[in-house]
Enzyme design. Structure first.
Site, PDB file in Angstrom:
ATOM      1  N   HIS A   1      32.412  45.352  41.149  1.00 51.95           N
ATOM      2  CA  HIS A   1      32.037  44.905  42.495  1.00 51.95           C
ATOM      3  C   HIS A   1      32.097  43.365  42.573  1.00 51.95           C
ATOM      4  O   HIS A   1      31.087  42.690  42.762  1.00 51.95           O
ATOM      5  CB  HIS A   1      30.620  45.402  42.782  1.00 51.95           C
TER       6      HIS A   1
ATOM      7  N   GLU B   1      37.351  44.270  45.047  1.00 56.67           N
ATOM      8  CA  GLU B   1      36.863  45.066  43.929  1.00 56.67           C
ATOM      9  C   GLU B   1      37.929  46.017  43.391  1.00 56.67           C
ATOM     10  O   GLU B   1      38.596  46.702  44.164  1.00 56.67           O
ATOM     11  CB  GLU B   1      35.646  45.869  44.379  1.00 56.67           C
TER      12      GLU B   1
END
Length: 331
Positions: free
Chosen positions: A204, A302
């Site tokens: 992330h 991501e």
């Protein structure tokens, strides 16, 4: 003293003995961290290349230093890389101002893990890997071919806590290294159970941008993507028709079967290039006005395994990598 008196009014004053016990406990906690950092340096530290330090809230971090001047820092809690600086000292990653480091919640920023679940689902948001301590297994700084590339490998395995959410035995191995100015990340998930398991995952990654209105993500045109902006549990399926993705509102999109090479232009004439293997999908996220204090300064691009779950049989493994580098796009 006046402020202290007002603050204590109407409250039970702690006894001298209780205060002493609290102070002793605090000193012991600091001592344990210091001992842990000292032990880590003794066992895994490499002078000039790999060093363990006490980070914010006393949480241990590992610092990688390349001979070229590039550095990276990772908290062992969550195996979260929170800094990646170029030789110039310029920071590439972004840590949100609301991030906490006392282990009460995952670190908000840098490169948090999403494993064994990306997004909402049967267990807690983004799984459990980002809010557990990972253990150091090895470090290195081998010449490659004549410059030392600092590297650290950390591992996470099942526990009573994880088995209650995800009833599988596993070993996750995460390797972080610097190859010159480039940051390399590798995640390997090994099935140590006697039955197959499925999972989704992501890195992330938060990148710092000059301002979100000047940020652009390229390399995703023509792809099918899941737009999660309205409802993350029931995303809309769309086709990307833009040469460059820009940000004018809340953005939360999962691009399926994305190319190995994607770039984020940060608005300074530079871009972060992400070259990946194994991840398959790319997530683009910016919270816009839901985070008024900071949304202008970062964008998440991501690497993910989401559109199709990874399936790993007993004794086998799944591996994904990403190499991040800063490139000039001013011409």
């Amino acid at each position: 003293m006046a402020l202290r008196s007002v603050a204590m009014r109407g409250q039970a004053r702690p006894s001298v003995a209780a205060a002493r016990r609290s102070a002793v406990s605090a000193r012991r906690a600091v001592s344990v961290v210091a001992s842990s950092v000292a032990d880590l340096n003794k066992k895994y530290g490499i002078p000039g290349s790999v060093e363990f330090k006490e980070g914010k809230s006393g949480s241990p971090i590992v610092v990688l230093k390349h001979a070229c001047g590039a550095t990276a820092e990772m908290y062992l809690f969550g195996a979260c890389v929170t800094s990646w600086k170029q030789p110039s000292g310029d920071e590439v990653l972004y840590v949100r101002p609301d991030a906490v480091f006392d282990k009460s919640k995952p670190i908000s920023g840098g490169v948090p893990h999403c494993f064994p679940q990306f997004g909402p689902g049967a267990m807690q948001q983004h799984g459990f890997a980002r809010n557990l301590d990972w253990a150091v297994s090895t470090t290195s700084a081998d010449p490659n071919p004549d410059e030392k590339d600092p590297s650290v490998e950390v591992v996470l395995t099942e526990s009573d806590y994880t088995l209650k959410m995800w009833p599988h035995k596993f070993k996750a191995v995460y390797t972080v290294s610097l190859h010159g100015e480039q940051l390399n990340l590798q995640l390997r998930v090994i099935n140590t159970d006697d039955k197959p398991f499925d999972f989704t995952a992501a890195l992330h990654t938060y990148f710092e941008v000059l301002e979100i209105a000047k940020a652009k993500v390229t390399g995703l045109k023509g792809l099918t993507y899941l737009c999660k902006a309205k409802d993350p549990k029931v995303p809309e399926t769309k086709t990307e028709d833009r040469d460059a993705i820009t940000f004018t509102g809340y953005t939360d999109s999962v691009y399926l079967n994305s190319p190995a090479h994607v770039e984020l232009e940060v608005g300074t004439g530079a871009a972060v290039a992400l070259d990946s293997t194994g991840w398959e999908d790319t997530v683009v996220w910016n919270p816009h006005l839901t985070m008024k204090d900071c949304y202008q300064h970062f964008c998440c691009v991501e690497n993910a395994k989401f559109g199709k779950s990874a399936t790993v049989k007993p004794g086998e493994s799944w591996t994904a990598t990403v190499a991040m580098s800063v490139v000039d796009v001013s011409n």
